[in-house]
Design a protein around this motif. Structure first.
Motif, short mmCIF file in Angstrom:
data_model
loop_
_atom_site.label_atom_id
_atom_site.label_comp_id
_atom_site.label_asym_id
_atom_site.label_seq_id
_atom_site.Cartn_x
_atom_site.Cartn_y
_atom_site.Cartn_z
N MET A 1 -0.03 5.96 2.61
CA MET A 1 0.47 5.24 3.80
C MET A 1 0.30 6.10 5.04
N GLY B 1 9.16 4.28 7.10
CA GLY B 1 8.86 5.70 7.12
C GLY B 1 8.50 6.27 5.76
N CYS C 1 10.23 3.45 0.64
CA CYS C 1 10.15 2.37 -0.35
C CYS C 1 11.14 1.24 -0.08
N ALA D 1 7.95 -2.54 2.30
CA ALA D 1 6.73 -3.16 1.77
C ALA D 1 5.68 -3.45 2.84
N CYS E 1 3.50 -1.47 3.59
CA CYS E 1 2.40 -0.56 3.23
C CYS E 1 1.73 -1.04 1.94
N LEU F 1 2.75 0.21 -3.40
CA LEU F 1 3.19 0.55 -2.05
C LEU F 1 2.56 1.89 -1.73
S1 FES Z 1 6.43 2.38 4.15
FE1 FES Z 1 8.13 1.14 3.68
S2 FES Z 1 7.83 0.68 1.58
FE2 FES Z 1 6.14 1.92 2.07
#
Ligand code: FES
Length: 102
Positions: free
Chosen positions: A24, A40, A43, A46, A48, A83
């Motif tokens: 990411m 950032g 997780c 979503a 990314c 992700l």
């Molecule tokens: S950057 Fe938010 S879930 Fe991957």
């Protein structure tokens, strides 16, 4: 060093190299459209979401339970979803292609 390719929804192809950080972060640093990384990298957003090619799933690995739960909230989830904030860059990712989902 891993050379990683992103393919955006509008078929733009962006190839970038890195040896640390997450997929990411690499995408955001190279302005890959559709990878926003709003949370950032913790997780929880979503933004990314990527799809892998079937042959790359083994190299990259499958999502853990927390990541899988987050992916389930996205309408475009598939068996090849990850992700990208949860994928640390390593030499093993050299040559992997990520399709941007959103
Ligand atoms: S950057 Fe938010 S879930 Fe991957």
């Amino acid at each position: 060093m891993a050379k990683i390719t992103f393919i955006t929804q509008d078929k733009e192809t962006i190839t970038a190299e890195a040896n640390s950080g997450s997929v990411m972060e690499l995408a955001v640093n190279h302005n890959v459209r559709g990878i926003d990384g709003d949370c950032g990298g913790v997780c929880s957003c979503a933004t990314c979401h990527v799809h892998l090619q079937a042959e790359d799933m083994e190299k990259v690995g499958r999502p853990n339970e927390i990541e899988a739960d987050m992916l389930e909230l996205d309408d475009n989830v598939s068996e090849h979803s990850r992700l990208s904030c949860q994928i640390p860059i390593s030499d093993a990712l050299d040559g992997v292609v990520f399709k941007v989902v959103n």
